[in-house]
Design a protein around this motif. Sequence first.
Motif, PDB file in Angstrom:
ATOM      1  N   GLU A 113       0.831  -1.196   0.000  1.00  0.00           N
ATOM      2  CA  GLU A 113       0.000   0.000   0.000  1.00  0.00           C
ATOM      3  C   GLU A 113       0.870   1.253   0.000  1.00  0.00           C
ATOM      4  O   GLU A 113       1.999   1.232   0.510  1.00  0.00           O
ATOM      5  N   SER A 114       0.316   2.328  -0.545  1.00  0.00           N
ATOM      6  CA  SER A 114       0.982   3.632  -0.502  1.00  0.00           C
ATOM      7  C   SER A 114      -0.071   4.724  -0.603  1.00  0.00           C
ATOM      8  O   SER A 114      -1.238   4.436  -0.896  1.00  0.00           O
ATOM      9  N   GLY A 115       0.336   5.947  -0.345  1.00  0.00           N
ATOM     10  CA  GLY A 115      -0.550   7.085  -0.539  1.00  0.00           C
ATOM     11  C   GLY A 115      -1.128   7.678   0.728  1.00  0.00           C
ATOM     12  O   GLY A 115      -1.831   8.696   0.670  1.00  0.00           O
ATOM     13  N   GLY A 116      -0.865   7.071   1.869  1.00  0.00           N
ATOM     14  CA  GLY A 116      -1.376   7.638   3.106  1.00  0.00           C
ATOM     15  C   GLY A 116      -0.742   8.975   3.425  1.00  0.00           C
ATOM     16  O   GLY A 116       0.249   9.376   2.811  1.00  0.00           O
ATOM     17  N   GLY A 117      -1.330   9.677   4.369  1.00  0.00           N
ATOM     18  CA  GLY A 117      -0.783  10.974   4.757  1.00  0.00           C
ATOM     19  C   GLY A 117      -1.710  11.672   5.720  1.00  0.00           C
ATOM     20  O   GLY A 117      -2.631  11.068   6.264  1.00  0.00           O
ATOM     21  N   SER A 118      -1.457  12.957   5.891  1.00  0.00           N
ATOM     22  CA  SER A 118      -2.226  13.765   6.818  1.00  0.00           C
ATOM     23  C   SER A 118      -3.000  14.813   6.031  1.00  0.00           C
ATOM     24  O   SER A 118      -2.418  15.532   5.208  1.00  0.00           O
ATOM     25  N   VAL A 119      -4.307  14.893   6.271  1.00  0.00           N
ATOM     26  CA  VAL A 119      -5.143  15.871   5.578  1.00  0.00           C
ATOM     27  C   VAL A 119      -6.062  16.529   6.583  1.00  0.00           C
ATOM     28  O   VAL A 119      -6.302  16.000   7.676  1.00  0.00           O
ATOM     29  N   GLU A 120      -6.607  17.664   6.191  1.00  0.00           N
ATOM     30  CA  GLU A 120      -7.600  18.335   7.014  1.00  0.00           C
ATOM     31  C   GLU A 120      -8.983  17.732   6.731  1.00  0.00           C
ATOM     32  O   GLU A 120      -9.215  17.110   5.694  1.00  0.00           O
ATOM     33  N   SER A 121      -9.863  17.928   7.687  1.00  0.00           N
ATOM     34  CA  SER A 121     -11.237  17.458   7.531  1.00  0.00           C
ATOM     35  C   SER A 121     -11.820  17.979   6.214  1.00  0.00           C
ATOM     36  O   SER A 121     -11.564  19.115   5.824  1.00  0.00           O
TER      37      SER A 121
ATOM     38  N   TRP B 276     -10.225  -3.276   0.856  1.00  0.00           N
ATOM     39  CA  TRP B 276      -9.587  -2.331   1.762  1.00  0.00           C
ATOM     40  C   TRP B 276     -10.279  -2.447   3.110  1.00  0.00           C
ATOM     41  O   TRP B 276     -11.512  -2.416   3.190  1.00  0.00           O
ATOM     42  N   HIS B 277      -9.478  -2.575   4.137  1.00  0.00           N
ATOM     43  CA  HIS B 277      -9.943  -2.543   5.518  1.00  0.00           C
ATOM     44  C   HIS B 277      -9.178  -1.440   6.236  1.00  0.00           C
ATOM     45  O   HIS B 277      -8.168  -0.944   5.740  1.00  0.00           O
ATOM     46  N   ARG B 278      -9.655  -1.066   7.399  1.00  0.00           N
ATOM     47  CA  ARG B 278      -8.953  -0.061   8.180  1.00  0.00           C
ATOM     48  C   ARG B 278      -9.041  -0.398   9.654  1.00  0.00           C
ATOM     49  O   ARG B 278      -9.958  -1.080  10.102  1.00  0.00           O
TER      50      ARG B 278
ATOM     51  N   CYS C 229      -4.708  -3.177   2.465  1.00  0.00           N
ATOM     52  CA  CYS C 229      -5.181  -3.826   1.254  1.00  0.00           C
ATOM     53  C   CYS C 229      -5.112  -5.332   1.465  1.00  0.00           C
ATOM     54  O   CYS C 229      -4.094  -5.842   1.971  1.00  0.00           O
ATOM     55  N   GLY C 230      -6.183  -6.022   1.099  1.00  0.00           N
ATOM     56  CA  GLY C 230      -6.220  -7.469   1.226  1.00  0.00           C
ATOM     57  C   GLY C 230      -6.703  -8.125  -0.047  1.00  0.00           C
ATOM     58  O   GLY C 230      -7.286  -7.459  -0.919  1.00  0.00           O
TER      59      GLY C 230
ATOM     60  N   GLY D  26      -1.416  -6.469   2.986  1.00  0.00           N
ATOM     61  CA  GLY D  26      -0.250  -5.611   2.969  1.00  0.00           C
ATOM     62  C   GLY D  26       0.071  -5.126   4.367  1.00  0.00           C
ATOM     63  O   GLY D  26      -0.595  -5.501   5.344  1.00  0.00           O
ATOM     64  N   GLN D  27       1.083  -4.254   4.447  1.00  0.00           N
ATOM     65  CA  GLN D  27       1.540  -3.754   5.744  1.00  0.00           C
ATOM     66  C   GLN D  27       0.759  -2.544   6.211  1.00  0.00           C
ATOM     67  O   GLN D  27       0.865  -2.160   7.382  1.00  0.00           O
ATOM     68  N   GLY D  28      -0.005  -1.936   5.328  1.00  0.00           N
ATOM     69  CA  GLY D  28      -0.844  -0.816   5.726  1.00  0.00           C
ATOM     70  C   GLY D  28      -0.229   0.539   5.421  1.00  0.00           C
ATOM     71  O   GLY D  28       0.997   0.677   5.304  1.00  0.00           O
ATOM     72  N   THR D  29      -1.087   1.539   5.295  1.00  0.00           N
ATOM     73  CA  THR D  29      -0.668   2.915   5.109  1.00  0.00           C
ATOM     74  C   THR D  29      -1.560   3.784   5.991  1.00  0.00           C
ATOM     75  O   THR D  29      -2.770   3.570   6.067  1.00  0.00           O
ATOM     76  N   GLN D  30      -0.950   4.745   6.657  1.00  0.00           N
ATOM     77  CA  GLN D  30      -1.669   5.503   7.683  1.00  0.00           C
ATOM     78  C   GLN D  30      -2.300   6.763   7.119  1.00  0.00           C
ATOM     79  O   GLN D  30      -1.679   7.499   6.345  1.00  0.00           O
ATOM     80  N   VAL D  31      -3.529   6.997   7.549  1.00  0.00           N
ATOM     81  CA  VAL D  31      -4.262   8.207   7.185  1.00  0.00           C
ATOM     82  C   VAL D  31      -4.604   8.954   8.462  1.00  0.00           C
ATOM     83  O   VAL D  31      -5.197   8.381   9.387  1.00  0.00           O
ATOM     84  N   THR D  32      -4.226  10.221   8.507  1.00  0.00           N
ATOM     85  CA  THR D  32      -4.528  11.084   9.637  1.00  0.00           C
ATOM     86  C   THR D  32      -5.412  12.220   9.160  1.00  0.00           C
ATOM     87  O   THR D  32      -5.129  12.822   8.121  1.00  0.00           O
ATOM     88  N   VAL D  33      -6.470  12.520   9.906  1.00  0.00           N
ATOM     89  CA  VAL D  33      -7.399  13.591   9.532  1.00  0.00           C
ATOM     90  C   VAL D  33      -7.507  14.562  10.689  1.00  0.00           C
ATOM     91  O   VAL D  33      -7.868  14.168  11.809  1.00  0.00           O
TER      92      VAL D  33
END
Length: 126
Positions: free
Chosen positions: A6-14, A36-38, A96-97, A117-124
């Motif tokens: 997985e890729s593309g995670g990051g920090s975004v505003e609401s 996709w699971h979270r 991702c599974g 996969g190992q996961g990608t982090q999303v912060t909001v």
Amino acid sequence: QVQLVESGGGSVESRGSLTLSCAASGAISNFFCMTWHRQGLDRRREGVATLDNWGITKYTDAVRGRFVMSRNGTGNHLFYLHLNNLQPDDAATYYCGAIYDACPVSWENPSAYPYWGQGTQVTVSS
């Protein structure tokens, strides 16, 4: 063996958007169900979306209308999760599974998929 990255995670505003990617390699097949699971802090892993080789998608109620799962053309090796109108409750590690079979009836159950996969982090931020 199958590898999922997985890729593309990051920090975004609401209310912001992100697109996550999942690259599959190894012993993959044209007959598949990708998911996709979270998992948020102190929460169980939960199903978000699934996509099969016929292009049929399913979404959990919490994200329907905001998230879209897709793939690169009609291929079987690159998948996306487009996250729109993100809310603080969407903050989590996204995984991702895959299963190279029909989508399970209980598609939201993580144990239904043998590959992750190992996961990608999303912060909001609010």
